[in-house]
Write a protein that holds these residues in place. Structure first.
Motif, PDB file in Angstrom:
ATOM      1  N   TRP A 189      -8.213  -1.723  15.989  1.00  0.00           N
ATOM      2  CA  TRP A 189      -7.323  -0.660  15.532  1.00  0.00           C
ATOM      3  C   TRP A 189      -5.882  -1.140  15.467  1.00  0.00           C
ATOM      4  N   GLU A 190      -5.485  -2.022  16.395  1.00  0.00           N
ATOM      5  CA  GLU A 190      -4.133  -2.576  16.320  1.00  0.00           C
ATOM      6  C   GLU A 190      -3.943  -3.361  15.026  1.00  0.00           C
ATOM      7  N   ARG A 191      -4.951  -4.152  14.640  1.00  0.00           N
ATOM      8  CA  ARG A 191      -4.845  -4.902  13.379  1.00  0.00           C
ATOM      9  C   ARG A 191      -4.770  -3.948  12.189  1.00  0.00           C
ATOM     10  N   PHE A 192      -5.579  -2.880  12.230  1.00  0.00           N
ATOM     11  CA  PHE A 192      -5.559  -1.906  11.139  1.00  0.00           C
ATOM     12  C   PHE A 192      -4.187  -1.241  11.026  1.00  0.00           C
ATOM     13  N   LEU A 193      -3.640  -0.778  12.140  1.00  0.00           N
ATOM     14  CA  LEU A 193      -2.359  -0.073  12.115  1.00  0.00           C
ATOM     15  C   LEU A 193      -1.225  -1.004  11.714  1.00  0.00           C
ATOM     16  N   ASP A 194      -1.250  -2.242  12.196  1.00  0.00           N
ATOM     17  CA  ASP A 194      -0.211  -3.203  11.818  1.00  0.00           C
ATOM     18  C   ASP A 194      -0.251  -3.464  10.317  1.00  0.00           C
ATOM     19  N   GLU A 195      -1.452  -3.655   9.765  1.00  0.00           N
ATOM     20  CA  GLU A 195      -1.581  -3.937   8.342  1.00  0.00           C
ATOM     21  C   GLU A 195      -1.192  -2.713   7.507  1.00  0.00           C
ATOM     22  N   ALA A 196      -1.599  -1.506   7.957  1.00  0.00           N
ATOM     23  CA  ALA A 196      -1.317  -0.291   7.188  1.00  0.00           C
ATOM     24  C   ALA A 196       0.171  -0.001   7.113  1.00  0.00           C
ATOM     25  N   THR A 197       0.902  -0.225   8.198  1.00  0.00           N
ATOM     26  CA  THR A 197       2.334   0.090   8.205  1.00  0.00           C
ATOM     27  C   THR A 197       3.185  -1.062   7.694  1.00  0.00           C
ATOM     28  N   ALA A 198       2.584  -2.244   7.498  1.00  0.00           N
ATOM     29  CA  ALA A 198       3.360  -3.380   7.001  1.00  0.00           C
ATOM     30  C   ALA A 198       3.748  -3.203   5.542  1.00  0.00           C
ATOM     31  N   ARG A 199       2.963  -2.413   4.793  1.00  0.00           N
ATOM     32  CA  ARG A 199       3.228  -2.238   3.360  1.00  0.00           C
ATOM     33  C   ARG A 199       3.196  -0.751   3.023  1.00  0.00           C
ATOM     34  N   PRO A 200       4.275  -0.226   2.420  1.00  0.00           N
ATOM     35  CA  PRO A 200       4.289   1.200   2.064  1.00  0.00           C
ATOM     36  C   PRO A 200       3.165   1.593   1.121  1.00  0.00           C
TER      37      PRO A 200
ATOM     38  N   VAL B 245      -8.855   3.412  -0.020  1.00  0.00           N
ATOM     39  CA  VAL B 245      -8.866   2.414   1.047  1.00  0.00           C
ATOM     40  C   VAL B 245      -8.557   1.054   0.424  1.00  0.00           C
ATOM     41  N   PRO B 246      -7.378   0.489   0.673  1.00  0.00           N
ATOM     42  CA  PRO B 246      -7.082  -0.843   0.136  1.00  0.00           C
ATOM     43  C   PRO B 246      -8.047  -1.891   0.696  1.00  0.00           C
ATOM     44  N   HIS B 247      -8.420  -2.825  -0.146  1.00  0.00           N
ATOM     45  CA  HIS B 247      -9.325  -3.882   0.301  1.00  0.00           C
ATOM     46  C   HIS B 247      -8.722  -4.676   1.459  1.00  0.00           C
ATOM     47  N   ALA B 248      -7.388  -4.798   1.480  1.00  0.00           N
ATOM     48  CA  ALA B 248      -6.749  -5.589   2.527  1.00  0.00           C
ATOM     49  C   ALA B 248      -6.998  -5.004   3.910  1.00  0.00           C
ATOM     50  N   LEU B 249      -7.046  -3.678   4.025  1.00  0.00           N
ATOM     51  CA  LEU B 249      -7.294  -3.058   5.322  1.00  0.00           C
ATOM     52  C   LEU B 249      -8.710  -3.355   5.803  1.00  0.00           C
ATOM     53  N   GLU B 250      -9.665  -3.339   4.881  1.00  0.00           N
ATOM     54  CA  GLU B 250     -11.036  -3.679   5.240  1.00  0.00           C
ATOM     55  C   GLU B 250     -11.147  -5.140   5.650  1.00  0.00           C
ATOM     56  N   ALA B 251     -10.393  -6.007   4.966  1.00  0.00           N
ATOM     57  CA  ALA B 251     -10.500  -7.438   5.221  1.00  0.00           C
ATOM     58  C   ALA B 251     -10.032  -7.806   6.631  1.00  0.00           C
TER      59      ALA B 251
ATOM     60  N   ALA C 228       9.384   3.674  13.426  1.00  0.00           N
ATOM     61  CA  ALA C 228       9.956   2.544  14.156  1.00  0.00           C
ATOM     62  C   ALA C 228      10.294   1.401  13.222  1.00  0.00           C
ATOM     63  N   LEU C 229       9.424   1.146  12.228  1.00  0.00           N
ATOM     64  CA  LEU C 229       9.694   0.088  11.264  1.00  0.00           C
ATOM     65  C   LEU C 229      10.934   0.406  10.434  1.00  0.00           C
ATOM     66  N   SER C 230      11.074   1.671  10.011  1.00  0.00           N
ATOM     67  CA  SER C 230      12.252   2.074   9.247  1.00  0.00           C
ATOM     68  C   SER C 230      13.520   1.899  10.069  1.00  0.00           C
ATOM     69  N   ALA C 231      13.444   2.261  11.354  1.00  0.00           N
ATOM     70  CA  ALA C 231      14.620   2.113  12.216  1.00  0.00           C
ATOM     71  C   ALA C 231      14.992   0.652  12.391  1.00  0.00           C
ATOM     72  N   ALA C 232      13.973  -0.216  12.543  1.00  0.00           N
ATOM     73  CA  ALA C 232      14.251  -1.649  12.695  1.00  0.00           C
ATOM     74  C   ALA C 232      14.904  -2.219  11.441  1.00  0.00           C
ATOM     75  N   GLU C 233      14.430  -1.784  10.271  1.00  0.00           N
ATOM     76  CA  GLU C 233      15.022  -2.263   9.021  1.00  0.00           C
ATOM     77  C   GLU C 233      16.456  -1.778   8.883  1.00  0.00           C
ATOM     78  N   THR C 234      16.700  -0.511   9.272  1.00  0.00           N
ATOM     79  CA  THR C 234      18.057   0.025   9.196  1.00  0.00           C
ATOM     80  C   THR C 234      18.987  -0.732  10.131  1.00  0.00           C
ATOM     81  N   THR C 235      18.496  -1.010  11.354  1.00  0.00           N
ATOM     82  CA  THR C 235      19.305  -1.723  12.336  1.00  0.00           C
ATOM     83  C   THR C 235      19.630  -3.130  11.854  1.00  0.00           C
TER      84      THR C 235
END
Length: 422
Positions: free
Chosen positions: A105-116, A127-133, A199-206
């Motif tokens: 699940w950590e890999r899934f969540l990291d991949e899902a939030t890495a790309r809008p 379901v993007p193929h990348a998430l399944e991969a 959190a990702l948006s805040a890191a990008e803003t910072t």
């Protein structure tokens, strides 16, 4: 006689890890396959690659097609239904599968939030193929374990096969059913996606913010000492925004999902202000801020509670939920600039706009009609933003109901290619 504690006046609790679905309507995909999506057909292939008897599979598919499968209940690792066979009493049938562990699940969540675009795809029931991969969400041959109360010892029996085929249709309609099968409920998953996205948006803003002006520490301490006011040692800034408290449901309290969203937003804004001295959303209008809030919440509009949040945000600003949904699509497409493209037509100067139509014709696209900053056909539209980017839009043919689609591009051909998925 005393009433057991909680038995009277208790508020029923929603179980996010148990969902029941009424009997699924029978249908066939346009290409003749049983399921309509690539992940639904991958589920079917896992069943068919495991089966030992093709004849039982064929009978199971016929049972599914004739509506022999009653309501289906899905919980982590299990799909259960009653299936009607040749006897009057239906058989209790289930399919078991392993759930994903925390690492998966950590890999899934990291991949899902890495790309809008991954979050946008999930919201569009894709379901993007990348998430399944990266996670192995879909079952491999042998992962589905059938069980049935019928006397047939086939692997699977026709009743289990029928349930498997109907489960594929559930996956077609809602990929979050697949996530539940693998162990995570829809609201639980969307809440975690929301926190990570914020959190990702805040890191990008910072990272993008300019450094704060500084004052020598010795000058501050010297002034305080002269005034007889010693300063306490400063606290270090936290690495990331804090997480909000868990708000239990209460009929007399505000909606817990709305509280969670507002608390998460307040934490992100406070953290950005603490680190940079700048509030990234202070200059937004109330409408822009409402759109930003809805766009930053991946689950908006998907569940009953998030639909209520969507509705309340829209009505608070004299807009409709459809207005807000369209504006959210524009914000996800291009932020504040994308929202301006949606709402503010303008007259661009000569140059890129005039060169766009010949470029589209040269790329074998249909002729577009110009109007102000827009080029349109009956169902496709490109809009030139004040930022110099082209934004794609789609509508049903013959209707002026334009919705943002695809990614903006400096090249009109590139924007249209992305819109059409070429």
């Amino acid at each position: 006689m005393t009433t057991p504690r909680g038995a009277r006046g208790a508020v029923p609790r929603h179980d996010d890890r148990r969902r029941s679905f009424p009997q699924v309507a029978t249908r066939e995909a346009p290409d003749g396959r049983f399921a309509a999506t690539w992940w639904g057909n991958a589920w079917v292939e896992a069943l068919e690659d495991t089966a030992l008897d093709p004849a039982r599979l064929a009978r199971g598919k016929a049972y599914a097609g004739r509506g022999h499968v009653d309501a289906i209940t899905v919980t982590p690792g299990r799909v259960v239904a009653y299936v009607h066979g040749s006897r009057p009493r239906p058989y209790r049938t289930e399919i078991r599968m392993r759930t994903l562990g925390d690492d998966g699940w950590e890999r899934f969540l990291d991949e899902a939030t890495a790309r809008p675009d991954h979050i946008a795809a999930l919201l569009d029931k894709d379901v993007p193929h990348a998430l399944e991969a990266v996670t192995g969400l879909l079952p491999a041959p042998g992962d589905l374990v059938p069980d049935c109360s019928c006397p047939d010892d086939g692997y699977p029996c026709k009743h289990a096969a029928a349930l498997c085929y109907q489960a594929a249709r559930l996956l077609d309609e809602d990929p979050f059913v697949l996530f539940l099968m693998r162990g995570r409920g829809e609201q639980e998953l969307l809440a975690e996606l929301t926190r990570r996205n914020a959190a990702l948006s805040a890191a990008e803003t910072t990272a993008a913010a300019p450094p704060m002006p500084t004052v020598p520490a010795r000058a501050v301490f010297a002034a305080a000492e002269r005034a007889g006011l010693p300063l306490p040692p400063p606290l270090p800034a936290p690495d990331r925004p804090g997480r909000p408290a868990v708000f239990p449901p209460d009929p007399d309290a505000p909606d817990p999902l709305a509280l969670d969203l507002l608390a998460s937003e307040a934490a992100v804004r406070a953290h950005a202000f603490l680190i940079t001295g700048h509030d990234p959303v202070a200059a937004l209008t109330p409408w822009q801020d409402a759109v930003r809030l809805a766009a930053a919440h991946p689950g908006s509009g998907l569940t009953a509670s998030t639909r209520a949040l969507y509705r309340d945000l829209a009505y608070a600003l004299d807009r409709t939920p459809t207005d807000l949904a369209r504006a959210v699509a524009a914000w996800r497409q291009g932020g504040a600039a994308g929202l301006a493209v949606l709402e503010d037509p303008w007259d661009p100067p000569a140059g890129p706009f005039d060169r766009a139509r010949p470029a589209l014709v040269a790329a074998d696209f249909p002729a577009f009609r110009p109007w102000r900053n827009r080029l349109s056909t009956d169902s496709l539209q490109l809009r030139l933003g004040r930022d110099g980017l082209w934004y794609g839009y789609e509508s049903d043919a013959g209707r002026e109901d334009w919705w943002p689609r695809g990614a903006p591009d400096h090249d009109p051909v590139g924007a249209l290619t992305d819109l059409l998925g070429r």
